[in-house]
Design an enzyme around this catalytic site. Structure first.
Site, PDB file in Angstrom:
ATOM      1  N   LYS A 199      -0.222 -10.436 -26.693  1.00  0.00           N
ATOM      2  CA  LYS A 199       0.179  -9.975 -28.011  1.00  0.00           C
ATOM      3  C   LYS A 199      -0.739  -8.860 -28.440  1.00  0.00           C
ATOM      4  O   LYS A 199      -2.202  -9.201 -28.841  1.00  0.00           O
ATOM      5  CB  LYS A 199      -0.154 -11.172 -29.096  1.00  0.00           C
ATOM      6  CG  LYS A 199       0.672 -11.201 -30.356  1.00  0.00           C
ATOM      7  CD  LYS A 199       0.537 -10.037 -31.315  1.00  0.00           C
ATOM      8  CE  LYS A 199      -0.527 -10.189 -32.355  1.00  0.00           C
ATOM      9  NZ  LYS A 199      -0.864  -9.124 -33.068  1.00  0.00           N
ATOM     10  N   GLY A 252     -11.485 -10.147 -30.721  1.00  0.00           N
ATOM     11  CA  GLY A 252     -11.188  -9.679 -32.280  1.00  0.00           C
ATOM     12  C   GLY A 252     -12.515 -10.255 -33.278  1.00  0.00           C
ATOM     13  O   GLY A 252     -13.277 -10.537 -32.541  1.00  0.00           O
ATOM     14  N   SER A 253     -11.954 -10.342 -34.574  1.00  0.00           N
ATOM     15  CA  SER A 253     -12.835 -10.711 -35.480  1.00  0.00           C
ATOM     16  C   SER A 253     -13.453 -12.340 -35.224  1.00  0.00           C
ATOM     17  O   SER A 253     -12.606 -13.102 -34.814  1.00  0.00           O
ATOM     18  CB  SER A 253     -12.593 -10.596 -37.009  1.00  0.00           C
ATOM     19  OG  SER A 253     -11.278 -11.236 -37.136  1.00  0.00           O
ATOM     20  N   THR A 254     -14.613 -12.466 -35.508  1.00  0.00           N
ATOM     21  CA  THR A 254     -15.182 -13.770 -35.453  1.00  0.00           C
ATOM     22  C   THR A 254     -14.410 -14.745 -36.504  1.00  0.00           C
ATOM     23  O   THR A 254     -14.200 -15.837 -36.328  1.00  0.00           O
ATOM     24  CB  THR A 254     -16.655 -13.715 -35.994  1.00  0.00           C
ATOM     25  OG1 THR A 254     -17.283 -13.284 -34.908  1.00  0.00           O
ATOM     26  CG2 THR A 254     -17.162 -15.148 -36.221  1.00  0.00           C
ATOM     27  N   GLU A 255     -14.008 -14.244 -37.647  1.00  0.00           N
ATOM     28  CA  GLU A 255     -13.191 -14.696 -38.700  1.00  0.00           C
ATOM     29  C   GLU A 255     -11.899 -15.622 -37.976  1.00  0.00           C
ATOM     30  O   GLU A 255     -11.666 -16.548 -38.016  1.00  0.00           O
ATOM     31  CB  GLU A 255     -12.826 -13.920 -39.692  1.00  0.00           C
ATOM     32  CG  GLU A 255     -12.273 -14.539 -41.127  1.00  0.00           C
ATOM     33  CD  GLU A 255     -11.500 -13.509 -41.898  1.00  0.00           C
ATOM     34  OE1 GLU A 255     -11.934 -12.217 -41.780  1.00  0.00           O
ATOM     35  OE2 GLU A 255     -10.658 -13.854 -42.659  1.00  0.00           O
ATOM     36  N   GLY A 257     -11.385 -15.595 -34.797  1.00  0.00           N
ATOM     37  CA  GLY A 257     -11.751 -16.606 -33.637  1.00  0.00           C
ATOM     38  C   GLY A 257     -12.051 -18.193 -34.004  1.00  0.00           C
ATOM     39  O   GLY A 257     -11.551 -18.920 -33.533  1.00  0.00           O
ATOM     40  N   GLU A 274     -13.847 -13.673 -27.575  1.00  0.00           N
ATOM     41  CA  GLU A 274     -14.777 -12.735 -27.364  1.00  0.00           C
ATOM     42  C   GLU A 274     -14.719 -11.845 -28.885  1.00  0.00           C
ATOM     43  O   GLU A 274     -13.783 -11.162 -29.330  1.00  0.00           O
ATOM     44  CB  GLU A 274     -14.232 -11.575 -26.561  1.00  0.00           C
ATOM     45  CG  GLU A 274     -15.662 -10.932 -25.889  1.00  0.00           C
ATOM     46  CD  GLU A 274     -15.626  -9.307 -26.707  1.00  0.00           C
ATOM     47  OE1 GLU A 274     -16.132  -9.245 -27.674  1.00  0.00           O
ATOM     48  OE2 GLU A 274     -14.873  -8.543 -26.092  1.00  0.00           O
ATOM     49  N   CYS A 308     -17.086  -3.770 -29.959  1.00  0.00           N
ATOM     50  CA  CYS A 308     -17.612  -4.980 -30.528  1.00  0.00           C
ATOM     51  C   CYS A 308     -19.171  -5.046 -30.051  1.00  0.00           C
ATOM     52  O   CYS A 308     -20.020  -5.737 -30.826  1.00  0.00           O
ATOM     53  CB  CYS A 308     -16.986  -6.087 -29.945  1.00  0.00           C
ATOM     54  SG  CYS A 308     -16.648  -5.609 -28.060  1.00  0.00           S
ATOM     55  N   GLU A 406     -20.893  -7.041 -39.396  1.00  0.00           N
ATOM     56  CA  GLU A 406     -20.390  -6.177 -38.683  1.00  0.00           C
ATOM     57  C   GLU A 406     -19.526  -4.995 -39.556  1.00  0.00           C
ATOM     58  O   GLU A 406     -18.528  -5.403 -39.902  1.00  0.00           O
ATOM     59  CB  GLU A 406     -19.381  -6.742 -37.558  1.00  0.00           C
ATOM     60  CG  GLU A 406     -18.915  -5.994 -36.476  1.00  0.00           C
ATOM     61  CD  GLU A 406     -17.883  -6.524 -35.334  1.00  0.00           C
ATOM     62  OE1 GLU A 406     -16.962  -7.407 -35.587  1.00  0.00           O
ATOM     63  OE2 GLU A 406     -18.364  -6.574 -34.195  1.00  0.00           O
TER      64      GLU A 406
HETATM   65  P1  NAI Z   1      -8.394  -9.350 -36.136  1.00  0.00           P
HETATM   66  O1  NAI Z   1      -9.346 -10.369 -35.517  1.00  0.00           O
HETATM   67  O2  NAI Z   1      -7.612  -9.624 -37.252  1.00  0.00           O
HETATM   68  O3  NAI Z   1      -7.389  -8.924 -35.064  1.00  0.00           O
HETATM   69  C1  NAI Z   1      -7.500  -9.016 -33.693  1.00  0.00           C
HETATM   70  C2  NAI Z   1      -6.204  -9.526 -32.916  1.00  0.00           C
HETATM   71  O4  NAI Z   1      -5.844 -10.740 -33.601  1.00  0.00           O
HETATM   72  C3  NAI Z   1      -5.022  -8.558 -33.233  1.00  0.00           C
HETATM   73  O5  NAI Z   1      -4.226  -8.563 -32.474  1.00  0.00           O
HETATM   74  C4  NAI Z   1      -4.273  -9.550 -34.432  1.00  0.00           C
HETATM   75  O6  NAI Z   1      -3.088  -9.212 -34.779  1.00  0.00           O
HETATM   76  C5  NAI Z   1      -4.614 -10.781 -34.013  1.00  0.00           C
HETATM   77  N1  NAI Z   1      -4.510 -12.110 -35.260  1.00  0.00           N
HETATM   78  C6  NAI Z   1      -5.221 -11.806 -36.684  1.00  0.00           C
HETATM   79  N2  NAI Z   1      -5.000 -12.981 -37.297  1.00  0.00           N
HETATM   80  C7  NAI Z   1      -4.498 -13.855 -36.295  1.00  0.00           C
HETATM   81  C8  NAI Z   1      -4.310 -15.301 -36.339  1.00  0.00           C
HETATM   82  N3  NAI Z   1      -4.396 -15.946 -37.500  1.00  0.00           N
HETATM   83  N4  NAI Z   1      -3.906 -15.667 -35.297  1.00  0.00           N
HETATM   84  C9  NAI Z   1      -3.693 -15.163 -34.086  1.00  0.00           C
HETATM   85  N5  NAI Z   1      -4.083 -14.005 -33.976  1.00  0.00           N
HETATM   86  C10 NAI Z   1      -4.552 -12.978 -34.966  1.00  0.00           C
HETATM   87  O7  NAI Z   1      -9.228  -8.035 -36.549  1.00  0.00           O
HETATM   88  P2  NAI Z   1      -9.021  -6.974 -37.508  1.00  0.00           P
HETATM   89  O8  NAI Z   1      -8.514  -7.392 -38.818  1.00  0.00           O
HETATM   90  O9  NAI Z   1      -8.069  -5.905 -36.886  1.00  0.00           O
HETATM   91  O10 NAI Z   1     -10.535  -6.386 -37.875  1.00  0.00           O
HETATM   92  C11 NAI Z   1     -11.307  -7.019 -38.849  1.00  0.00           C
HETATM   93  C12 NAI Z   1     -12.782  -6.935 -38.219  1.00  0.00           C
HETATM   94  O11 NAI Z   1     -12.667  -7.569 -37.186  1.00  0.00           O
HETATM   95  C13 NAI Z   1     -13.313  -5.337 -37.742  1.00  0.00           C
HETATM   96  O12 NAI Z   1     -13.528  -4.683 -39.030  1.00  0.00           O
HETATM   97  C14 NAI Z   1     -14.372  -5.819 -36.786  1.00  0.00           C
HETATM   98  O13 NAI Z   1     -15.298  -6.081 -37.593  1.00  0.00           O
HETATM   99  C15 NAI Z   1     -13.722  -7.116 -36.075  1.00  0.00           C
HETATM  100  N6  NAI Z   1     -13.093  -6.753 -35.051  1.00  0.00           N
HETATM  101  C16 NAI Z   1     -13.740  -6.993 -33.747  1.00  0.00           C
HETATM  102  C17 NAI Z   1     -13.407  -6.595 -32.325  1.00  0.00           C
HETATM  103  C18 NAI Z   1     -14.041  -7.093 -31.307  1.00  0.00           C
HETATM  104  O14 NAI Z   1     -13.726  -6.408 -30.300  1.00  0.00           O
HETATM  105  N7  NAI Z   1     -15.004  -7.989 -31.300  1.00  0.00           N
HETATM  106  C19 NAI Z   1     -12.051  -5.911 -32.334  1.00  0.00           C
HETATM  107  C20 NAI Z   1     -11.258  -5.811 -33.819  1.00  0.00           C
HETATM  108  C21 NAI Z   1     -11.929  -6.168 -34.639  1.00  0.00           C
END
Ligand code: NAI
Ligand code: MG
Length: 502
Positions: A199, A252-255, A257, A274, A308, A406
């Site tokens: 995804k 993705g985000s800790t939230e 995660g 991660e 990240c 972050e």
């Molecule tokens: P996100 O964590 O919401 O998105 C990352 C992935 O998770 C995307 O594919 C999204 O569609 C998916 N996702 C979102 N909500 C989900 C859920 N409830 N269940 C399953 N999958 C879900 O990150 P977002 O909103 O794009 O960015 C927010 C913040 O997160 C950024 O400002 C940054 O601080 C952090 N982030 C950290 C990353 C890293 O590499 N550790 C990468 C992207 C964002």
């Protein structure tokens, strides 16, 4: 349904005809069971070019029903298909072929990445695409090196272990390194004989879809990798709660995660996370200061700071604080912000309007908390596009919001420290633990500090080196599980102990 986009306008700057062809070939579909299909709902969403805010393509909006189909296809490929049962040498050859095809299509992939994400073509060409090919090549080698053991049981027993694939893996990836993150997930999963439902992030679906085509061209059997584009809570959520998915790998985000850990519990899926970071980058006065300034600049401004493991908290010993932050700010000011297709540009736009607003919000927070904008501190001068000037905040203390949360943007928080102990204490005073760096010519100090920092990766006299041979992942709230290296083989296999009575 949205209006048909004008590809020429949206994709200004792309040179390869293959790029335009890909964008023009109608709404992008889902890859399920080796076929390209529309979402069952018929819905699509727009993916934008963040440099000019125009629509690049319409993309199928996958949802629960589509995820169900994709999981069914992945299950069938796992239980009945030849991939998990294939001669490992053959699996190696296929993964090598994928790496070759990525290189053959490097220009198109780099352009699609720059269009969809906004990162400079300089970075897409020199970092994202070549490392993606290398990751597939590295795991191609692993397919033939996944061993079990024979174990010293009693004489009338022969005991051995088998390392077997986990099964159907749901892989959810972010938008900051869209193609590269797909490779970190898919390559080790395939090397171990698993099947996958990927995804991609809704902001950047294009290169994962192109990769799907490449996988088919390489001859990957149908259903082994399925790609379902769509939004997080719907498409992503359906994977996380699906009773027939064996493992979730998430970046993705800790939230999110944390939500995944809660919501995946139904069938006790294996999960690896991660997540975010707020990594300390510590500079001692005995460092090679020029190298440290350059490395710190790269550490926070690469990919517009949307990394990240970005070195977002720069700890500088107080005796050199002013001099160091002056040099860093000068260098930041020298980074050309603008059209990511301009080969001289070193900083493009942020990925999305949402991210732009979030980062601008942190700039205001920093100012109102009393930090000083040494350079940047504002959106870019461009009329369109999600630009933010490279920013250095001085006068920051580790308790400020800009030092705790972050930001995921081109924003450095420079924090003074007194001595080694103070640097380590402040460096570790964070909820995260993804990465850290230390700059010093004193080898003992470098090693001692590296040992004391609570982080999954520590860099000495460099920032951001990354090689697929070595593990990557987090301490504390930066997640758990290690990707890359031999450690990803642990994530994508499970161990069976077999007792034979003789
Ligand atoms: P996100 O964590 O919401 O998105 C990352 C992935 O998770 C995307 O594919 C999204 O569609 C998916 N996702 C979102 N909500 C989900 C859920 N409830 N269940 C399953 N999958 C879900 O990150 P977002 O909103 O794009 O960015 C927010 C913040 O997160 C950024 O400002 C940054 O601080 C952090 N982030 C950290 C990353 C890293 O590499 N550790 C990468 C992207 C964002
Ligand atoms: Mg989100």
């Amino acid at each position: 349904m949205a209006a048909t986009p004008s590809v020429e306008t949206a994709a200004r700057g792309a040179k390869s005809s293959a790029t335009l062809e890909f964008l023009k070939s109608g709404p992008k579909k889902l890859l399920i069971g080796g076929k390209w299909v529309a979402a069952k709902s018929g819905k699509t969403f727009e993916t934008l070019n963040p440099a000019n805010e125009e629509v690049l393509a319409l993309v199928a909006e996958g949802d629960k029903e589509d995820v169900d189909e994709a999981v069914k296809a992945a299950r069938k490929a796992f239980e009945e298909g030849k991939w998990p049962r294939m001669n490992p040498h053959e699996r190696t050859r296929l993964l090598l072929k994928i790496a070759d095809l990525i290189e053959k299509n490097a220009e198109q992939l780099a352009e699609l990445e720059t269009l969809d994400n906004g990162k400079t073509i300089f970075e897409s060409k020199n970092i994202d695409v070549p490392i993606t090919a290398e990751v597939f090549r590295y795991y191609a080698g692993w397919a033939t090196k996944i061993y079990g053991e024979t174990n010293p049981s009693t004489p009338d027993v022969f005991n051995f272990t088998l390392r077997e694939p986990v099964g159907v893996c749901g892989q959810i990836i972010p938008w900051n390194f869209p193609l590269l993150m797909a490779s970190w997930k898919i390559a080790p999963a395939l090397a171990c004989g698993n099947t996958v439902v990927l995804k991609p992030a809704e902001q950047t679906p294009l290169t994962a879809l192109r990769l799907g085509e490449i996988l088919l061209e390489a001859g990957l059997p149908e259903g082994v990798v399925n790609v379902v584009t769509g939004f997080g809570p719907t498409a992503g959520g359906a994977l996380v709660t699906h009773p027939d998915v064996d493992k979730i790998a998430f970046t993705g985000s800790t939230e999110v995660g944390k939500a995944i850990q809660r919501e995946s519990v139904g069938n006790l899926k294996r999960i690896s996370l991660e997540l975010g970071g707020k990594s300390p980058n510590i500079i001692f006065p005995d460092a090679d200061v020029n190298m440290a300034v350059f490395g710190s600049m790269m550490g926070i401004f690469l990919n517009q700071g949307q990394v990240c493991c970005a070195g977002s908290r720069i700890f500088v010993q107080e005796s050199m604080y002013d001099q160091f932050t002056d040099s860093l700010s000068q260098m930041a000011q020298g980074l050309t912000l603008g059209d990511p297709f301009d080969p001289n540009v070193r900083m493009g736009p942020l990925v999305s309007k949402e991210q732009h607003e979030r980062v601008l919000g942190y700039l205001s927070a920093g100012k109102s908390e009393g930090a000083k904008v040494k350079v940047g501190g504002d959106r870019g001068p461009q009329e369109r596009g999600y630009y933010v000037k490279p920013t250095v905040f001085t006068g920051v203390n580790n308790a400020m919001k800009i030092a705790r949360e972050e930001i995921f943007g081109p924003v450095a928080a420079a924090i003074p420290f007194k001595d080694e102990n103070d640097a380590v204490l402040q460096g570790n005073d964070t909820a995260y633990g993804l990465a850290a760096a230390v700059w010093t010519k004193d080898i003992s100090r470098a090693i001692k500090v590296a040992r004391s920092l609570k982080a999954g990766t520590v860099w000495i006299n460099n920032y951001g080196m990354l090689d697929p041979i070595t593990p990557f992942g987090g301490y504390k709230q930066s997640g758990f599980g290690r990707e890359l290296g031999k450690y990803a083989i642990d994530l994508y296999t499970q161990i069976k102990s077999v007792y034979a009575r003789l």
